[in-house]
Design a protein around this motif. Structure first.
Motif, PDB file in Angstrom:
ATOM      1  N   LEU A 483       6.300 -16.672  39.368  1.00 33.09           N
ATOM      2  CA  LEU A 483       7.401 -15.808  38.936  1.00 33.09           C
ATOM      3  C   LEU A 483       6.892 -14.469  38.416  1.00 33.09           C
ATOM      4  O   LEU A 483       7.484 -13.418  38.675  1.00 33.09           O
ATOM      5  CB  LEU A 483       8.227 -16.510  37.855  1.00 33.09           C
ATOM      6  N   TYR A 484       5.789 -14.487  37.708  1.00 30.36           N
ATOM      7  CA  TYR A 484       5.260 -13.240  37.163  1.00 30.36           C
ATOM      8  C   TYR A 484       4.479 -12.435  38.207  1.00 30.36           C
ATOM      9  O   TYR A 484       4.212 -11.252  37.998  1.00 30.36           O
ATOM     10  CB  TYR A 484       4.377 -13.532  35.948  1.00 30.36           C
ATOM     11  N   ASN A 485       4.118 -13.050  39.333  1.00 31.15           N
ATOM     12  CA  ASN A 485       3.443 -12.324  40.409  1.00 31.15           C
ATOM     13  C   ASN A 485       4.428 -11.741  41.416  1.00 31.15           C
ATOM     14  O   ASN A 485       4.051 -10.884  42.206  1.00 31.15           O
ATOM     15  CB  ASN A 485       2.463 -13.247  41.151  1.00 31.15           C
ATOM     16  N   ASN A 486       5.645 -12.225  41.408  1.00 32.73           N
ATOM     17  CA  ASN A 486       6.650 -11.790  42.373  1.00 32.73           C
ATOM     18  C   ASN A 486       7.850 -11.230  41.621  1.00 32.73           C
ATOM     19  O   ASN A 486       8.638 -11.974  41.048  1.00 32.73           O
ATOM     20  CB  ASN A 486       7.067 -12.975  43.257  1.00 32.73           C
ATOM     21  N   GLN A 487       7.997  -9.919  41.612  1.00 30.81           N
ATOM     22  CA  GLN A 487       9.051  -9.281  40.825  1.00 30.81           C
ATOM     23  C   GLN A 487      10.445  -9.664  41.303  1.00 30.81           C
ATOM     24  O   GLN A 487      11.362  -9.805  40.486  1.00 30.81           O
ATOM     25  CB  GLN A 487       8.889  -7.756  40.858  1.00 30.81           C
TER      26      GLN A 487
END
Length: 649
Positions: A483-487
């Motif tokens: 989730l934090y790698n894919n905006q």
């Protein structure tokens, strides 16, 4: 002779293995035993059975003989009529070669000599044909194989599919010849009005006008359309048939010449030098897929590749020279990669490095075949090791590696591989996940089950308990990292709710892929009253849906205005910490509409200071931290006014 059968019921034919003894054998298939050596007196049959005929030179012993039946044979092996061998005589029958018995077969036509229409025909004379002549062998091969003779196929290799392909190709070549000849004739263009002379002269006297009148345009479009139609037809045929059709078409268009002048501005289908590479690209892509997906016999596989390599490609088609050099499935380097013995796809051969390098079309075909066979572990090894000059296309195929790992039952490695770049690529698979894929992965990791289809969309039916599910702590950690790698996933509230739903569901999945939600205890009151993190996630999700955000803000302002007394009583219970957190939550957004909610709450406090004795305990320093340009100008002024009032309390 089988047991229990009388010798008189059997006929013996002695076949010679020595093809060099042409004089004594009259050919290569029959040994003649003189009739004087055969005892035919039936009254003495039993006695003669015990007698022996011995050939001292050859060591051949015949204990009993009976005159054999005349079996079907080639004319040159006939024992009734002598045969005279010549190399390539086709004008007239040689001596008695035209004579035949009832069992003589034509060597060229492979049918009874009595039914051969070219037996004594001038310029053909099949009666002279025999197997010691290269000329007659070529004639036989061409007759039996037709146009397939150009593929160097043996008659024994030709089955119904190949023969059908040859028939379709032969018909196509006749049609193509007509269209190509029309193309070479060109179109004469008359253009008298294009004269550029200073003074209009009589047509025929001006050299410029004369040239324009005789201009010939060569349009390849009719040939292009015919070949395109033939390729379309080939794509619907069986693999062997289609391969013959496509290879034959490639050979013909590669031989076409372009008589057009370079300055003629023709379209993609009208210019031969543009149309032929386009057609060749389509043909070779189809052939590449066939070589990978179809189980051609090895010898046929090599002959197809060898045939393409003999095609004399023109300069504008040189890029197709090695396009059919597709390694077979038993290729050494490919085999070691699939078995896991070579994880890099590199090896040294004769002191030089050799790489597993294939074009994207071949990689897609191999992926398709291994998918259909369920060879997911081998597919993962292959995609990690293979190299290609089309990086984006290969990256898209590698993005499914975590999915293939799940299909093989290795869910833990699949969870980690989402965030691991392959072969030093700039980013990982997680960066390109769609919400539907993220949800499907979470479901697979949590339950140890996979969709029965080949893709995420094929999730109407699931295969249960393929492998061990991912541990809960690992699942949460990897899900948050994704989730934090894919905006786009981070900003999508559905993805967060999916994670919560998955963790609140049973790890036992239904056959149709539906989760069973567990019943959870009601959270404590402190959690329900101060769950600002959930409110923040909710509001962040609305930032990308402005019409919805506008409606939500309007509804919040309306409810606060109507229920001021209820809100004030609640604040007296919750105290200044709660009110301060609530104010800061709305003021922390850069959206002016959400900031206005925080300003509205400050107005409620100012207008009702007598009911808010706790107001002087609000964190003034934290409120002062909100400065322009974070806050809109109007909101900044209102906040400063609120802070000044609090400081004077």
């Amino acid at each position: 002779m089988g047991p229990g059968k009388e010798a008189s019921e059997e006929s013996v034919i002695l076949i010679s293995d020595d093809e060099t003894d042409a004089e004594t054998t009259l050919g290569n298939s029959v040994v003649v035993i003189d009739s004087s050596d055969i005892q035919e007196d039936k009254s003495d049959l039993e006695e003669k059975k015990s007698e022996e005929i011995v050939d001292e030179e050859s060591g051949l012993v015949v204990t009993f003989c009976k005159k054999g039946m005349v079996m079907p044979h080639a004319r040159y092996d006939c024992m009734t009529h002598p045969f005279e061998r010549t190399e390539n005589e086709t004008c007239i029958p040689v001596k008695q070669n035209s004579d035949m018995c009832g069992q003589c077969y034509c060597y060229v036509c492979d049918k009874l000599a009595s039914k051969c229409q070219y037996w004594t025909t001038s310029s053909s004379c099949h009666c002279n044909a025999h197997n010691k002549s290269k000329f007659w062998k070529d004639q036989r091969n061409f007759t039996l194989t037709g146009v397939l003779v150009i593929f160097n196929l043996e008659p024994a290799e030709i089955d119904a599919d190949l023969r059908h392909g040859g028939e379709l190709l032969f018909k196509f070549l006749r049609e193509l010849s007509i269209q190509y000849n029309n193309y070479l004739s060109g179109e004469i263009v008359l253009s008298l009005q294009d004269c550029v002379c200073p003074s209009k002269q009589t047509p025929g006297q001006c050299s410029v006008c004369s040239r324009l009148q005789n201009e010939i345009i060569y349009r390849y479009s009719d040939v292009f359309n015919l070949v395109t139609s033939f390729i379309n037809k080939a794509e619907k045929e069986k693999p062997k048939t289609a391969a013959i059709m496509l290879l034959g078409a490639a050979r013909e268009i590669a031989l076409h010449k372009d008589p057009a002048q370079p300055w003629q501005n023709l379209g993609p289908s009208e210019s031969l030098k543009l149309a032929v590479p386009f057609l060749m690209s389509r043909i070779t892509k189809n052939l590449q897929r066939m070589l990978v997906l179809s189980d051609f016999p090895k010898q046929l596989y090599e002959k197809f590749i060898g045939f393409f390599q003999t095609i004399p490609l023109p300069p504008y088609c040189f890029k197709f020279t090695n396009c059919l050099n597709v390694p077979s499935w038993d290729h050494r380097l490919l085999t070691t990669v699939l078995k896991g013995q070579n994880i890099t796809g590199e090896q040294k051969k004769n002191g030089k490095k050799e790489f597993l390098w294939e074009v994207l079309n071949v990689i897609k075909a191999r992926t398709e075949k291994m998918e259909s066979m369920g060879r997911y572990k081998e597919l993962v090894r292959y995609l990690k090791a293979v190299k290609c000059n089309e990086g984006v296309g290969l990256r898209d195929l590698r993005d499914k590696i975590p999915f293939y790992l799940c299909k093989s039952g290795d869910f833990t490695n699949a969870a980690y591989s989402l965030l691991l770049p392959i072969n030093n690529l700039a980013c990982c698979t997680a960066c390109r996940l769609a919400p539907v894929e993220f949800e499907c992965y979470l479901k697979m990791f949590w339950t140890g089950s996979v969709p029965s289809g080949k893709d995420f969309q094929d999730s109407n039916e699931w295969i249960l308990n393929v492998g061990s599910p991912v541990k809960c702590c690992t699942l949460i950690k990897q899900a948050l990292r994704v989730l934090y790698n894919n905006q786009s996933l981070y900003r999508n509230s559905r993805c967060w709710s999916t994670l919560i739903t998955i963790l609140g569901s049973s790890p036992i999945l239904e056959q149709n892929g539906l989760l069973t939600t567990l019943t959870l205890r009601e959270p404590p009151s402190s959690f329900r009253q101060k769950n600002f993190w959930a409110l923040k996630l909710f509001l962040e999700g609305l930032l990308y849906r402005m019409p919805v955000l506008h409606d939500v803000v309007s509804m919040i302002a309306r409810d606060l205005n109507y229920q001021k007394n209820t809100v004030l009583k609640l604040w007296q219970t919750l105290g200044p910490d709660y009110v301060g957190e609530l104010l800061c939550l709305f003021l922390s957004f850069r959206n002016s509409q959400l900031q206005s909610v925080g300003i509205f709450l400050s107005h409620v406090v100012i207008e009702n200071l007598n009911q808010c004795p706790w107001a002087k305990s609000l964190d003034i320093f934290r409120l002062k931290a909100f400065k322009r340009p974070h806050l809109e100008t109007a909101n900044h002024l209102q906040l400063n006014k609120f802070v000044s009032i609090l400081e004077n309390l």
